[in-house]
Design an enzyme around this catalytic site. Sequence first.
Site, PDB file in Angstrom:
ATOM      1  N   ARG A 184      41.249  67.936 -39.398  1.00 39.17           N
ATOM      2  CA  ARG A 184      40.977  70.237 -40.326  1.00 39.17           C
ATOM      3  C   ARG A 184      42.465  70.588 -40.196  1.00 39.17           C
ATOM      4  NH1 ARG A 184      36.663  74.841 -38.523  1.00 39.17           N
ATOM      5  NH2 ARG A 184      37.931  74.475 -36.529  1.00 39.17           N
ATOM      6  N   TYR A 222       8.739  87.736 -56.832  1.00 38.61           N
ATOM      7  CA  TYR A 222       9.468  86.611 -57.724  1.00 38.61           C
ATOM      8  C   TYR A 222       9.111  85.467 -57.539  1.00 38.61           C
ATOM      9  CZ  TYR A 222      13.352  89.774 -58.652  1.00 38.61           C
ATOM     10  OH  TYR A 222      14.670  90.929 -59.345  1.00 38.61           O
ATOM     11  N   LYS A 225      38.265  86.418 -35.476  1.00 32.22           N
ATOM     12  CA  LYS A 225      38.216  86.122 -37.334  1.00 32.22           C
ATOM     13  C   LYS A 225      36.775  86.917 -37.395  1.00 32.22           C
ATOM     14  CE  LYS A 225      36.293  81.765 -36.271  1.00 32.22           C
ATOM     15  NZ  LYS A 225      37.347  79.858 -35.959  1.00 32.22           N
TER      16      LYS A 225
HETATM   17  C1  PLP Z   1      37.054  80.024 -34.861  1.00 37.16           C
HETATM   18  C2  PLP Z   1      37.417  79.237 -33.846  1.00 37.16           C
HETATM   19  C3  PLP Z   1      37.338  79.109 -32.773  1.00 37.16           C
HETATM   20  C4  PLP Z   1      35.929  79.534 -32.120  1.00 37.16           C
HETATM   21  O1  PLP Z   1      35.160  79.060 -31.303  1.00 37.16           O
HETATM   22  P1  PLP Z   1      33.564  79.986 -31.101  1.00 37.16           P
HETATM   23  O2  PLP Z   1      33.342  77.955 -31.452  1.00 37.16           O
HETATM   24  O3  PLP Z   1      33.102  80.679 -32.136  1.00 37.16           O
HETATM   25  O4  PLP Z   1      33.584  79.718 -29.338  1.00 37.16           O
HETATM   26  C5  PLP Z   1      37.978  78.395 -31.486  1.00 37.16           C
HETATM   27  N1  PLP Z   1      39.880  77.756 -32.266  1.00 37.16           N
HETATM   28  C6  PLP Z   1      39.077  77.513 -33.708  1.00 37.16           C
HETATM   29  C7  PLP Z   1      40.298  76.978 -33.799  1.00 37.16           C
HETATM   30  C8  PLP Z   1      38.272  78.571 -34.237  1.00 37.16           C
HETATM   31  O5  PLP Z   1      38.105  77.659 -35.516  1.00 37.16           O
END
Ligand code: PLP
Length: 348
Positions: free
Chosen positions: A128, A242, A33
């Site tokens: 979530r 800055y 992702k």
């Molecule tokens: C992002 C995510 C993962 C991967 O998690 P990592 O900590 O990057 O290995 C796996 N499952 C879900 C549901 C996620 O949102």
Amino acid sequence: MASGNLTIDLDALAANWRALDAMTECETAAVVKADGYGLGVGRVAKALAQAGARRFFVAVAEEGAAVREALGPGVDIFVFGGHMRGDTDMIHDLHLTPMLNSLNQLTRHFESLPNAPFGIQLDSGMNRLGMEAPEWAAVRDIVLPQTPVLVMSHLACADEPDHDMNARQLATFRDMTDGINAPRSLAATGGILLGPDYHFDLTRPGIGLYGGLPFADAQPVVHLSLPVIQTRDLAAGETVGYGNAWRAEQPAKIATVSGGYADGLIRAMSGKATFWHDDTPCPLVGRVSMDLITVDISHLNQIPTHLDLITPQQTVDDLAEMAGTIGYEILTSLGPRYARRYAGGFAP
Ligand SMILES: *Cc1c(COP(=O)(O)O)cnc(C)c1O
């Protein structure tokens, strides 16, 4: 050319996937992702497929389209966000597998694509995404005969092995899924490290593939080097950047490098991060601005052409800690202006 060089070691990426795969007896997927955690999903997904990954996870259907384009048919692509309004054509045409998160999504999927594959995401306590226990109890006898290709949940505290939340979520997930005839998945990178109880049929590592904690034994994947655009000599008492945020206590030489918060080098690094010239640390001085960062190179014997920010000496997690964040955020913030170069055996 004034843009920074972001080098991505595809051999290290593949080695990290194999190392995580070797820790379990089950299948290992790959989470790609957010554009492959900021590294470029096309090349990242190809390298992981060559290493042996056959199942890929993305957050939203549009990201799944990019993975399908890179890999073609023959791999499974799962969408954590499930089946949203407007996704139906993409899910159908590109053979994406939505992880259905709610009754709403179940209804949408079964009505619009009655024979298309789907997975189920359960909420085991993180609150979530996914169906909660009562919701699941109400629909599981209808859903299970439709043979979900995967039933999964996600751990909230897997990066803290001693946290009692891990065992609680494991117990909840077992309660919700023991005895079903579908493959199950609970572990991301942190869950893999928690041990075999957490592995089930499929693991879903993300950050560990890209060299980040909590996979402490990961090979570094990312190297970031910024070109020096200009250098100047300061007299004692002069200030830099800055807000006059840094003042030279004694005569100093300052290098201005190309890169800033628009490239994901967040302002919280101001006055804290260190650049590297080979093995010599050079402190970032003053504030990070949008496109430029100033570095104290008074102690160097020569003017460098580049200064490194992410190196084996200073990992993504080291930088994150200085800036008060996590490696995930540093990686996924790496901006589009960098020239991404792919090194390693899988590069053409
Ligand atoms: C992002 C995510 C993962 C991967 O998690 P990592 O900590 O990057 O290995 C796996 N499952 C879900 C549901 C996620 O949102």
